[in-house]
Design an enzyme around this catalytic site. Structure first.
Site, PDB file in Angstrom:
ATOM      1  N   LYS A 177      19.371  -5.608  38.487  1.00  0.00           N
ATOM      2  CA  LYS A 177      18.898  -6.964  38.259  1.00  0.00           C
ATOM      3  C   LYS A 177      20.112  -7.859  38.460  1.00  0.00           C
ATOM      4  O   LYS A 177      21.208  -7.489  38.103  1.00  0.00           O
ATOM      5  CB  LYS A 177      18.396  -7.120  36.826  1.00  0.00           C
ATOM      6  CG  LYS A 177      17.256  -6.201  36.524  1.00  0.00           C
ATOM      7  CD  LYS A 177      16.191  -6.859  35.669  1.00  0.00           C
ATOM      8  CE  LYS A 177      15.792  -8.201  36.126  1.00  0.00           C
ATOM      9  NZ  LYS A 177      14.453  -8.288  36.676  1.00  0.00           N
ATOM     10  N   TYR A 211       1.872 -23.676  29.056  1.00  0.00           N
ATOM     11  CA  TYR A 211       3.321 -23.482  29.112  1.00  0.00           C
ATOM     12  C   TYR A 211       3.799 -23.884  30.501  1.00  0.00           C
ATOM     13  O   TYR A 211       3.297 -23.374  31.492  1.00  0.00           O
ATOM     14  CB  TYR A 211       3.567 -21.994  28.881  1.00  0.00           C
ATOM     15  CG  TYR A 211       4.975 -21.476  28.941  1.00  0.00           C
ATOM     16  CD1 TYR A 211       5.986 -22.043  28.169  1.00  0.00           C
ATOM     17  CD2 TYR A 211       5.286 -20.362  29.716  1.00  0.00           C
ATOM     18  CE1 TYR A 211       7.271 -21.520  28.194  1.00  0.00           C
ATOM     19  CE2 TYR A 211       6.564 -19.828  29.735  1.00  0.00           C
ATOM     20  CZ  TYR A 211       7.554 -20.410  28.977  1.00  0.00           C
ATOM     21  OH  TYR A 211       8.815 -19.877  28.991  1.00  0.00           O
ATOM     22  N   TYR A 213       3.922 -11.231  22.524  1.00  0.00           N
ATOM     23  CA  TYR A 213       3.553 -11.452  23.919  1.00  0.00           C
ATOM     24  C   TYR A 213       4.420 -10.669  24.890  1.00  0.00           C
ATOM     25  O   TYR A 213       3.948  -9.927  25.739  1.00  0.00           O
ATOM     26  CB  TYR A 213       3.635 -12.949  24.270  1.00  0.00           C
ATOM     27  CG  TYR A 213       3.163 -13.232  25.689  1.00  0.00           C
ATOM     28  CD1 TYR A 213       1.805 -13.359  25.960  1.00  0.00           C
ATOM     29  CD2 TYR A 213       4.060 -13.300  26.753  1.00  0.00           C
ATOM     30  CE1 TYR A 213       1.359 -13.576  27.260  1.00  0.00           C
ATOM     31  CE2 TYR A 213       3.617 -13.506  28.053  1.00  0.00           C
ATOM     32  CZ  TYR A 213       2.270 -13.641  28.294  1.00  0.00           C
ATOM     33  OH  TYR A 213       1.823 -13.839  29.576  1.00  0.00           O
ATOM     34  N   HIS A 214       5.728 -10.817  24.724  1.00  0.00           N
ATOM     35  CA  HIS A 214       6.657 -10.231  25.701  1.00  0.00           C
ATOM     36  C   HIS A 214       6.676  -8.714  25.614  1.00  0.00           C
ATOM     37  O   HIS A 214       7.054  -8.047  26.554  1.00  0.00           O
ATOM     38  CB  HIS A 214       8.036 -10.824  25.505  1.00  0.00           C
ATOM     39  CG  HIS A 214       7.980 -12.317  25.303  1.00  0.00           C
ATOM     40  ND1 HIS A 214       7.759 -12.874  24.067  1.00  0.00           N
ATOM     41  CD2 HIS A 214       8.029 -13.327  26.190  1.00  0.00           C
ATOM     42  CE1 HIS A 214       7.704 -14.183  24.197  1.00  0.00           C
ATOM     43  NE2 HIS A 214       7.861 -14.490  25.466  1.00  0.00           N
ATOM     44  N   ASP A 223      18.186 -13.205  34.828  1.00  0.00           N
ATOM     45  CA  ASP A 223      16.834 -12.706  34.599  1.00  0.00           C
ATOM     46  C   ASP A 223      16.895 -11.375  33.859  1.00  0.00           C
ATOM     47  O   ASP A 223      17.383 -10.393  34.392  1.00  0.00           O
ATOM     48  CB  ASP A 223      16.167 -12.579  35.979  1.00  0.00           C
ATOM     49  CG  ASP A 223      14.870 -11.802  35.935  1.00  0.00           C
ATOM     50  OD1 ASP A 223      14.284 -11.682  34.843  1.00  0.00           O
ATOM     51  OD2 ASP A 223      14.443 -11.330  37.002  1.00  0.00           O
ATOM     52  N   HIS A 230      14.241  -9.655  32.479  1.00  0.00           N
ATOM     53  CA  HIS A 230      13.004  -8.867  32.422  1.00  0.00           C
ATOM     54  C   HIS A 230      13.221  -7.554  33.154  1.00  0.00           C
ATOM     55  O   HIS A 230      13.146  -7.510  34.379  1.00  0.00           O
ATOM     56  CB  HIS A 230      11.850  -9.628  33.076  1.00  0.00           C
ATOM     57  CG  HIS A 230      11.489 -10.885  32.336  1.00  0.00           C
ATOM     58  ND1 HIS A 230      12.099 -12.085  32.593  1.00  0.00           N
ATOM     59  CD2 HIS A 230      10.598 -11.110  31.353  1.00  0.00           C
ATOM     60  CE1 HIS A 230      11.583 -13.007  31.790  1.00  0.00           C
ATOM     61  NE2 HIS A 230      10.671 -12.445  31.021  1.00  0.00           N
TER      62      HIS A 230
END
Lengths: 717, 321
Positions: A591, A82, A236-237, A595, A597
């Site tokens: 944040k 990736y 995954y996340h 972004d 996350h």
């Protein structure tokens, strides 16, 4: 025979007790999943199998042993790294180099503005252009990205969820303009919006219209792009955000079920599209658990799909891509990450993945360099060519331990899937915020285990390197990339047929109003050189933009430290602070930019509150100006900026400027946490940043440092 | 420039620091705080103070985001005091209301302050009244006070505002049976939120329940203007009705002088509350100093002295000091 076994087992128990001074029944280790691991497994454990079929072989129902009969003995897994950064030109160069060095498939990382449907010239995204992926504004960028890469031969995976319509459209048009018809395009688009609402937050529209778009893409590709995987259902996340393996497994499969229902509601037959559904799992450091997870995933999916009435065998088979864990990488002693990644890669292979990305060791610090990317790729080339793991299919089958683990994971995940089904499926559960909260709880527990030393992380909380190596990192000149992109946008807007653009955009808006399949309309607009942002806005007119509300867990972190000296020490300091200052230390955790996350920010917020701080949480996607207003109005003592997408060099100075504008005498403490290369520390300190906390920082120590900084700051005043 | 002047000039940082001062538990700060409030009270603004209360999960913050956007869209200045419950165990708190006030928190015409409730009665924190005086002096047209509705809180919260409204969700009408009297006494407006999608029918039904409940009491009350309104915070519908209703009630109350008389009543309430607080702290200090509670309770348990004799002995001792 059985008697002989009983006798042996009794003898083993005695020997075990003699060696360990503990009965083997009591010698149980715990896992994050709440699965009890025994010191030894025997053939007795195989009697408990119900999901796992002992007599099944690779390529046979329920596919525990692998989707194909021959697996790697016929063709090894696809090495699919990736990557993407900066401009399309630079990413294209990087891809071509990698393909020459043995990589087989491409996997494109887009920057955050592209994910969230903003053009590079939008004021909202100035800190994010080209940072955590490649900036794509129009089909012209997409064409450059695949320059000299034949799209009829190369399978391309694209991590795109929010702006999935314009980006997939740009891919299709780029193919057409390379003279490749869309039915020959192969690859995968992630198109998994549900997990965005749970963990990654790169959504654009509210859940319902987002699900409609997912279904549109499944419908369109099932008819027009038979070689293209319409979705990559991603756990995954979730693991990256802190989910344990049971949560990752259960929520991913439950997401899958929701997508199947969404597609069937379009009138498609399940076998029309199910063979093109693909999955994506994270592989962390718990070696056998990860192997068992992939085996359990295939086992459960075949059962789920049979229940949906699938008849085609291909519909029953779960095919997956895997990536080694990013969150397991540490900033401290970073070369250890090469070793972590190697073991994780081995788990993925023994679990039977179809393709794999191995992380570069420097990804806890910055984007990979050419050198670190080469080591990551070679990890897989060595596995394929030197270790012999490709010679036998599912070599761990029949292992008492691995089979039991596969069974237990299946059972636990199945319970959660049934709970979700009772709630009415994943869309409803996500709207109620349940999975997000469960994942945050799991993340907070994991962090507490590391901070309390219950879990060893080599080089971080034990066996620290007294001579930390310094590592070269890739630096992106964000302003240059942005300027380049803005120039390209201007030139395209100047040369395109504006009338045709406007018409195709209003056709798209109308199609959304009339609930038609949107992909063909989006392709038309992109072909006319509409930008990614314009296409996204055309749909925003109908659907609006989604803003998530956020809930927080509390008490989970503190529970792990009831008698911990350091923890109590900070709590005492907080109470002492309140006595002498008339209020508790107050910290705003934010944040900024695009972004999304927010795992780190959430864990810091909840654990600081558990230590007695008053913690203000800002919404996601705030601009530095908004943050400054929030901080000043609430008169916080400190602002903690969480940054994981390399935007800090633009966004932090902006924040400092805005604070001064609102309050010229402001002496507010600002600290930064997240992924920040050491090379940037000086830059940040020069901006008057008081402290920087990298990945793997101990939160209790960080909290103590913050309260000390605040106290010192108040004395100076 | 002095703090009071900066506040009257509307300086954001000064307003924020003043609120910190009036919320502070430090004795020195309390003296400063009183001085400041005395100065500001002599320069009153023209704010209308509106309270919003309601059970958790009913969408209070989302409503305020929606209604607030509507008001700032009309060029009005809006101050918001959001009281967030703190954790009882750790004493810390996560102040997350602003994550639901995305649009209005950006607007330069708003001032949004979250305050941890610190377990004080009714979810109103110490200093909320003073904070609203600060925002008033700073020139905000409307001041919203958002509290979590937990039983007692309506009483205290309604004593801080000109108009008190209760936000409820569809289906909450059933709970009305037992609490009719309390609610109708304190709330001027009932806002039934989530009047959208497939909850619309339920929301209308709930509004009807509230309407019939208040009709019993309407006749007997001096301030008769109690209204039930249907809104959808997510779809931003019903907002003009909310503001119209607020303005009508204010107008009507000003006409019949109940607006001023309510404020006078609240002043009286404040006075007696403050005196009680001060006396209570004083008494507590004396009791702590005397240190006799532990001593006497031991003796009661041992049977050396009766409960009532102990009370008499201690109170005699305290009063003689």
């Amino acid at each position: 025979m059985t008697d002989k076994f009983r006798e042996n087992f009794d003898n083993w128990q005695k020997s075990f007790e003699k060696e360990t001074k503990q009965s083997s029944d009591k010698a149980i280790s715990d896992t994050d999943e709440g699965i009890e691991i025994k010191p030894v497994y025997t053939k007795d454990d195989l009697k408990k199998l119900s999901f796992v079929e002992e007599n099944s072989l690779p390529g046979q129902w329920p596919y525990t042993r692998g989707p194909k009969a021959s697996m790697y003995t016929n063709r090894p897994w696809t090495i699919r790294q990736y990557a993407g950064f900066s401009t399309a030109e630079e990413s294209n160069e990087f891809y071509k180099k990698n393909l020459e060095s043995g990589q087989k498939g491409l996997s494109v990382a887009f920057d955050l503005p592209t994910h969230r449907g903003y053009d590079s010239d939008d004021d909202l995204v100035m800190g994010d252009v080209g940072k955590a992926g490649v900036a794509i504004d129009t089909v012209e960028d997409m064409k450059i990205l695949f320059n000299e890469i034949p799209l009829d031969k190369m399978s391309v995976s694209m991590t795109m969820n929010g702006a999935v319509l314009p980006v997939l459209s740009a891919f299709v048009v780029a193919g057409e303009e390379q003279n490749v018809k869309k039915n020959l395009l192969s690859g995968t688009i992630q198109n998994d919006i549900l997990k965005e609402f749970m963990v990654r937050n790169t959504y654009i529209y509210p859940p319902e219209p987002s699900m409609k778009i997912v279904a549109d893409i499944i419908e369109f590709t099932s008819k027009e792009m038979p070689k293209f995987n319409s979705i990559s259902i991603s756990g995954y996340h979730m693991q990256e955000a802190g989910a344990d393996n049971v949560l990752e497994l259960a929520y991913t499969l439950a997401d899958g079920m929701e997508y199947v229902r969404a597609a069937m509601s379009k009138g498609l037959d399940v076998d029309d599209f199910a063979p093109r559904l693909s999955f994506f799992f994270a592989i962390g450091t718990d070696f056998f658990m990860e192997i068992a997870k992939l085996r359990a995933a295939r086992t459960l999916w075949s059962k789920i799909m049979r229940d949906f009435g699938a008849k085609n065998e291909k519909s029953l088979i779960l095919r997956t891509h895997c990536q080694t864990s990013g969150v397991s990488l540490t900033e401290k002693d970073p070369y250890n990450n090469i070793i972590r990644t190697s073991y994780e890669a081995m788990s993925a292979i023994l679990g039977g993945t179809q393709s794999l990305h191995t992380n570069s060791f420097d990804e806890a610090i910055a984007l990979p360099t050419d050198e670190s990317a080469r080591i990551a790729r070679n990890t897989q080339l060595i596995l394929q060519n030197e270790t012999g793991v490709t010679k036998t299919v599912d070599p761990l089958a029949g292992s008492y331990f691995v089979e039991s683990l596969t069974e237990e994971l299946s059972q636990k995940a199945w319970e959660i899937i049934e709970e979700i089904e009772e709630l009415g499926g994943m869309t409803k559960a996500v709207k109620a915020g349940i999975p997000k909260l469960k994942i945050e709880e799991s993340a907070t527990k994991k962090q507490a285990k590391v901070d309390s030393g219950n879990r060893v992380v080599v080089g971080v909380n034990k066996f620290k390197n007294p001579h930390e190596p310094s590592v070269d990192v890739r630096v992106i000149d964000n302003n240059r990339v942005r300027d380049d992109q803005i120039k390209k946008i201007e030139s395209i807007k100047g040369s395109r047929n504006q009338k045709a653009v406007e018409k195709s955009l209003s056709d798209l808006t109308n199609a959304a109003k009339e609930n038609l399949n949107l992909l063909a309309y989006s392709i038309e607009a992109i072909k006319n050189r509409a930008t990614i942002g314009e296409v996204s806005k055309a749909l925003e007119e109908v659907y609006g933009r989604h803003f998530a509300t956020s809930l927080s867990v509390s008490g989970v972190y503190g529970k792990h430290f009831e008698n911990d000296e350091d923890f109590m020490n900070v709590k005492d300091k907080v109470e002492g602070f309140e006595k002498s200052n008339g209020r508790r230390p107050r910290v705003l955790i934010v944040k900024m930019g695009q972004d999304g996350h927010d795992r780190g920010a959430k864990i810091v917020a909840t654990s600081f509150a558990d230590m007695g701080f008053d913690v203000d949480m800002g919404p996601l996607f705030q601009s530095p100006k908004d943050v400054a207003k929030d901080a000043i109005e609430n008169d916080v003592h400190a602002i903690g900026v969480s940054t994981l997408a390399a935007g800090h060099k633009t966004l932090v100075p902006e924040l400092m400027k805005s604070l001064k504008e609102l309050d010229p005498n402001s002496k507010m403490i600002v600290f930064v946490g997240g992924v920040i290369p050491e090379q940037d520390y000086d830059f940040l300190y020069k901006q008057n940043i008081s402290a920087i906390f990298g990945p793997g920082s101990n939160i209790i120590e960080s909290a103590e440092k913050v309260i000390d900084l605040i106290s010192k700051n108040l004395e100076l005043k | 420039m002095k703090l009071a002047e900066k506040i009257i000039n509307g300086e954001r940082a000064a307003i924020a620091k003043a609120i910190t001062l009036v919320e502070s538990s430090k004795p020195d700060d309390r003296i400063e705080s009183r001085k400041l409030i005395s100065q500001l009270i002599d320069n009153p603004g023209k704010s209308i103070r509106v309270g919003f209360s309601g059970p958790p999960g009913v969408g209070k913050s989302t409503f305020i985001e929606s209604f607030g956007s509507y008001l700032v869209g009309k060029e009005l200045k809006l101050g918001i005091l959001a009281i967030d419950p703190s954790s009882q165990i750790t004493g810390g708190s996560i102040l997350g209301d602003k994550t639901r006030m995305i649009e209005i928190s950006k607007n330069p015409n708003t001032f949004i302050r979250s305050t941890p409730s610190r377990g004080s009665l009714g979810g109103i924190s110490n200093g909320t009244r003073e904070a609203s005086i600060i925002l008033d002096a700073a020139g905000y047209d409307y001041i919203f006070i958002e509290t979590v509705g937990v039983g007692q809180s309506e009483v205290v919260a309604s004593n801080l505002v000109d108009i008190f409204s209760l936000i409820v969700g569809p289906g909450s009408g059933d709970e009305l049976q037992g609490i009719k009297k309390g609610i109708t006494e304190y709330a001027d407006i009932f806002i039934v939120n989530k009047n959208d999608g497939n909850l619309k029918i339920e929301a209308s039904k709930t509004a009807a329940d509230y309407k019939s409940a208040i009709s019993y009491y309407k006749k007997n009350e001096v301030s008769s203007s109690k209204e039930v309104l249907l809104v959808s915070a997510i779809e931003q519908t019903g907002m003009d009705e909310v503001i119209n209703t607020i303005q009508e009630i204010v107008l009507q109350n000003k006409k019949n002088n109940s607006f001023e008389s309510k404020r006078c009543e609240q002043l009286k309430f404040w006075l007696s509350e403050e005196i009680k607080n001060i006396m209570q702290l004083d008494i507590q200090r004396k009791i702590d100093k005397a240190g006799s509670i532990g001593h006497f309770s031991d003796r009661i348990i041992n049977g050396d002295i009766s409960m009532y004799d102990a009370i008499e002995t201690i109170t005699d001792k305290l009063q003689s000091e």
